[in-house]
Design a protein around this motif. Structure first.
Motif, mmCIF file in Angstrom:
data_model
loop_
_atom_site.group_PDB
_atom_site.id
_atom_site.type_symbol
_atom_site.label_atom_id
_atom_site.label_comp_id
_atom_site.label_asym_id
_atom_site.label_seq_id
_atom_site.Cartn_x
_atom_site.Cartn_y
_atom_site.Cartn_z
ATOM 1 N N ASP A 54 0.748 -1.011 -0.003
ATOM 2 C CA ASP A 54 -0.304 -0.146 0.041
ATOM 3 C C ASP A 54 0.676 1.529 0.207
ATOM 4 O O ASP A 54 0.443 1.753 -0.563
ATOM 5 C CB ASP A 54 -1.442 0.267 1.556
ATOM 6 C CG ASP A 54 -0.161 -0.362 2.212
ATOM 7 O OD1 ASP A 54 0.932 -0.983 2.739
ATOM 8 O OD2 ASP A 54 -0.376 -0.318 3.765
ATOM 9 N N ALA A 58 1.368 3.785 -3.235
ATOM 10 C CA ALA A 58 0.976 4.676 -2.680
ATOM 11 C C ALA A 58 1.646 6.283 -3.612
ATOM 12 O O ALA A 58 0.620 7.314 -4.563
ATOM 13 C CB ALA A 58 1.160 5.444 -1.040
ATOM 14 N N TYR A 513 -9.611 8.460 8.891
ATOM 15 C CA TYR A 513 -8.973 9.058 7.534
ATOM 16 C C TYR A 513 -7.911 9.929 7.460
ATOM 17 O O TYR A 513 -7.562 10.108 6.370
ATOM 18 C CB TYR A 513 -10.905 9.796 7.182
ATOM 19 C CG TYR A 513 -10.166 11.303 8.315
ATOM 20 C CD1 TYR A 513 -9.747 12.573 8.458
ATOM 21 C CD2 TYR A 513 -11.632 11.608 8.295
ATOM 22 C CE1 TYR A 513 -10.133 13.149 8.766
ATOM 23 C CE2 TYR A 513 -11.793 11.986 9.981
ATOM 24 C CZ TYR A 513 -10.908 13.248 10.155
ATOM 25 O OH TYR A 513 -11.012 14.596 10.390
ATOM 26 N N ASP A 542 -0.659 11.369 5.425
ATOM 27 C CA ASP A 542 -1.632 10.620 4.909
ATOM 28 C C ASP A 542 -3.339 10.383 4.687
ATOM 29 O O ASP A 542 -3.829 10.803 6.222
ATOM 30 C CB ASP A 542 -1.724 9.304 4.889
ATOM 31 C CG ASP A 542 -0.012 8.868 4.415
ATOM 32 O OD1 ASP A 542 0.578 9.442 3.206
ATOM 33 O OD2 ASP A 542 0.636 7.559 4.987
ATOM 34 N N HIS A 544 -6.798 9.905 3.581
ATOM 35 C CA HIS A 544 -7.966 9.062 2.428
ATOM 36 C C HIS A 544 -9.567 9.286 2.803
ATOM 37 O O HIS A 544 -9.781 8.393 4.266
ATOM 38 C CB HIS A 544 -7.468 7.359 2.741
ATOM 39 C CG HIS A 544 -6.444 7.140 4.349
ATOM 40 N ND1 HIS A 544 -7.527 6.443 5.167
ATOM 41 C CD2 HIS A 544 -5.918 7.252 5.356
ATOM 42 C CE1 HIS A 544 -7.446 6.186 6.723
ATOM 43 N NE2 HIS A 544 -6.016 6.408 5.775
ATOM 44 N N LEU A 549 -7.366 10.528 -1.962
ATOM 45 C CA LEU A 549 -6.297 9.642 -1.449
ATOM 46 C C LEU A 549 -5.135 11.102 -1.516
ATOM 47 O O LEU A 549 -5.116 11.523 -2.627
ATOM 48 C CB LEU A 549 -5.854 8.183 -1.650
ATOM 49 C CG LEU A 549 -6.474 7.543 -1.243
ATOM 50 C CD1 LEU A 549 -7.858 7.385 -2.826
ATOM 51 C CD2 LEU A 549 -6.421 6.255 -1.162
ATOM 52 N N SER A 551 -1.037 12.479 -0.086
ATOM 53 C CA SER A 551 -0.559 11.919 1.285
ATOM 54 C C SER A 551 1.061 13.978 0.757
ATOM 55 O O SER A 551 1.940 14.118 -0.183
ATOM 56 C CB SER A 551 0.596 11.625 0.505
ATOM 57 O OG SER A 551 2.015 10.943 0.026
ATOM 58 N N GLN A 588 -12.148 3.227 -2.346
ATOM 59 C CA GLN A 588 -10.850 2.649 -2.340
ATOM 60 C C GLN A 588 -10.512 1.460 -2.119
ATOM 61 O O GLN A 588 -9.023 0.984 -1.685
ATOM 62 C CB GLN A 588 -10.800 3.658 -0.424
ATOM 63 C CG GLN A 588 -10.546 4.927 -0.726
ATOM 64 C CD GLN A 588 -10.636 5.507 0.301
ATOM 65 O OE1 GLN A 588 -9.457 5.509 1.530
ATOM 66 N NE2 GLN A 588 -11.073 7.172 1.280
#
Length: 628
Positions: A54, A58, A513, A542, A544, A549, A551, A588
């Motif tokens: 993941d 990302a 999140y 991060d 989400h 999404l 970062s 997601q």
């Protein structure tokens, strides 16, 4: 600005030690790198950091190394451009951990536990480690020579490959383009049907990079086929091949022309594994091979070079291990490794293709064999105390026999925290280059040796908050250096390493999140090493939620040595990176169609990692991801 993120980590850690405990069973981390057998990391005395797929995917990075560098405290990877590390003079991709460098062959990269390094020069080839094949990356900090032998004296970076685990078919396509004519593309397909599974992936990337004559192009593929023979036995075969073409422009003050490289690297392996309640193990065969063609270039384009440097190498091995629980709380692992390492370095004429004289003591050809046996014993004495001890007997066909011990304890004073203490030895056998190639070569070289001691504390708290701190001290002798002997350069065992430092990391899910991750390290080196910063820090946020999404990451390095000795040169930098993904179709858990973008060095910092190679300022990439 000179106060590293590490200070923040320490303060946060101290303030949280009285927080409520969490359900530890939900927070276990199972690793294979420190023991061969899949084991809860809480029962291992060594420090292992896991970077899952993941995180690796990302930011849509084609290589695993940029992500791993940010997530593992104390690990640094050199670079010189937006894409491509290259090989030979001026190359980047040097992996440094605690001041121990993969460029010297002292840090090992593994793929599914199999050694991966250039057979003649003994160092990793960083452009080979692509995200397309990785399920996760496990980094063991500190010597791992008991399990993995030579070249693991400073630690290992183990790429655990992908495998389809759920029935069905899944296909993914990722396309991107950005600054300096950079293009990246990747496609993969996974199938699971009954006892059969397959993963096939291909990638392509190219860029002009930010300087003239610095182009890079790469393409490659990965294939893995698996079959479950029964409930307890399974087998697989896999192959990974990558080809890259790189241009080397020289430093800004001493430019080069026609300095081009054509490199092919590959690995094939096959294994049969067994999994029973009380025992598990595997027998595998593998071969890591390469073909290299290099034009060293010229400072005067009107006077091109007349020859190519070429080399062929292969590292072929057989590995067997079996791990068994003999009685309650016990685990014993025994194993045998054999490697045949072959190398052939030579020059060819550009005009005729004929082989020219080579600077090699064995007519351009050399090989070596290594055979080793090891045993690792781990015992839970009580619910709160585990001891671990291991030893390896390693025989090298040139440099002889080496005994490699290690030992450690784990104390769990509370259910969700553990104290670890470890003492271990690492070693590195001399490479073919050091023994046979070029005038400094010396066939009388002995292995390099290193002793490592570390103490660590890791704590999991309520709500998923995890933090860890560890301190280490390492001392190495017999390091191979080139010195003047009787008026001529000669490789001799005379160097020393003495480093100590501290490392810290935090993972904190603020909301369902929003997650925060941070790590930092401080390194003191008695003898400075190029490519090793004294201070490093990283904090990542991060987000989400719904279709989004995103970062944001800030990385700092301080006192990075890019030259040592009389012309010692150091660099500091703060690097801000960001990425964002918007899911057009799906969610997601099952994104079908997504748009993504990422930016690197958004503060447009001016800095160098390789001396004479300024890094690009702010760069951008954007693309599309399709899953079906």
């Amino acid at each position: 600005m000179r106060k590293t993120i590490l200070m923040t980590l320490c303060a946060l850690s101290a303030s949280m030690t009285q927080a409520e405990t969490a359900d530890s069973l939900a927070l276990q981390e199972v690793v294979v790198t420190g023991t061969r057998h899949a084991t809860d990391v809480r029962h291992l005395p060594m420090t292992v950091t896991v970077v899952g797929r993941d995180l690796l995917t990302a930011e849509h990075q084609p290589s695993v190394l940029p992500t791993v560098m940010r997530e593992v405290p104390g690990l640094f990877v050199t670079s010189r451009a937006m894409m491509g590390y290259g090989v030979s003079g001026g190359a980047a991709g040097g992996i440094n951990l605690r001041g121990i460098t993969g460029g010297a062959g002292q840090l090992m990269v593994l793929i599914d536990g199999h050694p991966q390094y250039q057979g003649i020069y003994g160092h990793p080839i960083s452009d080979s480690y692509q995200t397309l094949m990785a399920e996760r990356v496990e980094v063991l900090r500190g010597p791992a020579s008991v399990l993995y032998g030579s070249n693991a004296m400073g630690g290992v970076l183990n790429i655990v490959t992908r495998q389809a685990r759920q029935d069905g078919v899944n296909t993914s396509i990722n396309l991107g383009a950005g600054s300096y004519g950079t293009v990246q593309a990747e496609a993969s397909n996974q199938i699971r049907s009954g006892h059969f599974s397959s993963t096939i992936a291909a990638q392509y990337g190219r860029t002009d990079n930010h300087r003239p004559r610095m182009g890079f192009e790469q393409y490659g593929g990965y294939l893995k086929l698996g079959y479950d023979l029964s409930d307890h036995w399974n087998a697989y075969i896999d192959a990974n091949v990558t080809r890259f073409n790189a241009s080397y422009p020289g430093t800004e003050s001493s430019p080069l022309y026609d300095a081009d490289q054509w490199i092919t690297r590959g690995v094939v392996s096959a294994a049969i594994e067994n999994h029973y309640g009380m025992t598990s193990g595997a027998l595998s065969v593998y071969s890591n091979f390469g073909r290299h063609k290099i034009d060293d270039g010229t400072a005067d384009p009107s006077k091109p070079t007349q020859r190519y440097f070429r080399s062929k190498d292969a590292l072929t091995g057989i590995s067997w291990y079996q791990s068994a629980q003999l009685f309650e709380g016990n685990r014993v692992t025994v194993g045998v490794d054999y490697m045949h390492i072959y190398g052939n370095a030579y020059y060819t004429s550009k005009a005729t293709g004929e082989i020219l004289d080579t600077p090699n003591k064995q007519s351009g050809k050399s090989y070596r064999n290594e055979i080793a046996g090891y045993v690792d014993f781990r015992q839970d004495l009580t619910e709160w105390l585990t001891i671990d001890a291991g030893i390896r007997l390693d025989h090298h066909s040139i440099s002889g026999t080496e005994w490699v011990p290690q030992g450690g304890i784990v104390v769990r004073p509370i259910e969700t925290g553990e104290i670890k203490a470890m003492a271990s030895k690492g070693f590195r056998n001399p490479t073919m280059r050091e023994m046979y190639l070029y005038p400094p070569s010396n066939t009388d070289l002995e292995p390099e040796r290193l002793r490592n001691y570390e103490l660590s504390w890791r704590h999991r708290l309520n709500g998923g908050f995890v933090y860890g701190l560890n301190a280490f001290y390492l001392k190495g002798d017999n390091m191979i250096q080139t010195q003047q002997v009787d008026g001529k350069p000669r490789n001799v065992n005379t160097g020393e390493i003495e480093n100590w430092g501290i490392e810290g990391e935090i993972k904190y899910p603020v909301r369902h999140y929003l997650d925060i991750r941070a790590n930092g390290s401080f390194l003191h080196m008695k003898n400075k090493i190029v490519g090793a910063p004294e201070g490093m820090g990283y904090i990542g946020i991060d987000y989400h939620e719904g279709k989004w999404l995103a970062s944001l990451g800030l990385q700092e390095f301080m006192n990075l040595y890019i030259a040592v000795g009389a012309n010692e040169t150091k660099e500091d930098a703060w690097l801000l990176n960001a990425s964002v993904t918007y899911i057009l179709v799906g969610d997601q858990q099952s994104p079908t169609l997504s748009l993504w973008a990422r930016g690197e060095n958004l503060l447009a910092q001016k800095y160098e990692i390789n001396l004479g190679y300024p890094m690009p300022r702010a760069t951008f990439m954007a693309g599309i991801n399709i899953n079906f």
